[in-house]
Each structure stands twice: as structure tokens, then as C-alpha cells.
Design an enzyme around this catalytic site. Sequence first.
Site: not given
Ligand code: ATR
Length: 274
Positions: A71, A92, A107, A131-134, A159, A223, A244
Amino acid sequence: MQINGQTKVVGLIGDPVCHSLSPAMHNAAYQAMGLNYVYVPCQVAAAQLPAAVIALRALAFGGANVTVPYKEAVIPYLDNLDWSAKRYGAVNTIVNRSGTLTGYNTDGEGFIDSLRESGFTPDGKKAVILGAGGSARAIAVALLDNGAEIILINRTRAKAQLVADSLHPPKKASILALTPGTKPEISGAHLIVNTLSVSFRHGNNWLLDLSPAQGALFYDLRYGKMSSDFLVYAAELKSPGLNGLGMLLHQGARAFQLFTGQAAPLQIMREFCK
Ligand code: ATR
């Protein structure tokens, strides 16, 4: 579905794409609307991403959806970005207009559509994002743009800070560590959105104590089996839960409209989001 010389082809670019519900959902919608379109999954290896985008032009595809992990990576190969793609920093949906490729993001607004459909209005609400990913970043942007205040909870604080700092114009987002123990700061939250890539079940315990937010709407972006632990937890707290599939439906409906110029047949598409 009758494919002929006039059929417009739309693709799904990603890796993997084999489990996607989008091809069935879009093809059923084309059929219901009597549109001469076909939607095909295209599994693309990372090294082939530039060639795949060039092929959309060369083969006169009507456009494509883009899914993980491309993306953001797809952006440099497009001609234009709609405001939504610029706002979210991710694409997307690509629309091909006479060889000019424009990137969109449906999205974020698809997520908001699904909230509104469930009766939840984000304006003035307190939302917690796990969480803090994309995905978390996209949800943060969508919620802030729609008037909510947000708290980010993440294992790696740096992050979460990066996500907070990337919000333009800079908006206030609080950050909490994902550690066991109660978080009084989330008390009174109206919405909890789970974007974590791990199960919410941690051995015999839950990953986090969210009881101060009891009664909030618990929304898991995933989901199927991946969302079930979080929704079981919501039920234990006697709180409403959503997975989702609503977001999948509404981002798809917005993409359908971009590809075809027509309003999407939501009820037909919904059959594939159950
Ligand atoms: P997406 O792109 O779908 O958002 P991602 O970037 O892989 O996915 O993000 C995954 C999230 O799950 C992150 O916030 C990650 O936390 P970190 O920033 O600390 O890596 C979280 N995550 C992955 N494994 C984890 C675990 N074992 N315990 C807690 N958080 C976890």
C-alpha cells in the site's frame, strides 16, 4: 459472467492474495449491476511490483486494489495521488484513466462508514487504538479527521511516538505502553480498535486489562479466527464487538464506485462479508 472483447479488467495486487474476499465481492457486484467488468487476483512478488503497475497501463486495466504489503510501496509508480492517498500516505485503490494512474485510499473512510453504519459517531468521542503499525496509523488519521481524540497503546513506545508525530497537522495523541495492569487513562473510552498482529489471548490471560473501558465498542480490524479472541474478551466485558468485515465491505464499496462511476450495490457485496 460473460467475458468478451469489451470486458474491463480490474485487479487486486498483493502478496498473498489467495484468501482475499474481494474478487468474489466485486464480481458479484458487477454481475448484479450488469456491468461488463471482471476482478482478478494478481499475486505480485516484491521485485515485480514496478512491472505489475506498468502492466496496468500496458494491458489497459480499469484499475486495481492494492493490499499488503504494497500500500505504501506502490506510490512512487503512480502518476497522481488523490487527497485521500496523500492524507493516509498509502494507496489501496488505483484508477486507470486513459493510461494515467491515480492512487486513492478508501480504507480510512471505509472504516468510518462501518462505524457509522453500526450507529457509532466518532465526533467528540474518546478512542483507544491498540498497535502502531500501518493499520493503526490509518485508523488514527481517520478518527482524528472525524473529530475523535485518540490514545495509542503499543508494546514499542517509539513506534507509537512515530505514528503520533506523523499526524499532520500535528494533533494530540496520547501514548501508553502495552504492559499488564489496569490503565485508568482509558476510562470512559467509547471505542477500542485492535490492530495488533498477535492474539489478544496471552496464555491463560488476556494481553491487556481494558476493563476501565467497559461498555465501549470493541472493534477488531481483522476478521475470522484472528478477531475471535478480542471479541470473546469484549463479550466477557459485556461490551459490543465488531470485526473487520464492515470495513472490508465499505472500502470495497468506495473502490467499486471509483472503478465504475456507479454507486455500489451494498446489499449484494455484504453477502461476501459475513
Ligand atoms: P499492520 O501493518 O497490519 O498495522 P504491523 O505493522 O505488523 O501490522 O503492526 C503490528 C502491531 O502488532 C505492532 O503494533 C506490534 O507492536 P510493536 O510496534 O511493538 O512491534 C504489535 N505486535 C506484534 N507482536 C506483538 C506481541 N508479541 N506483543 C504485543 N504487540 C505485538
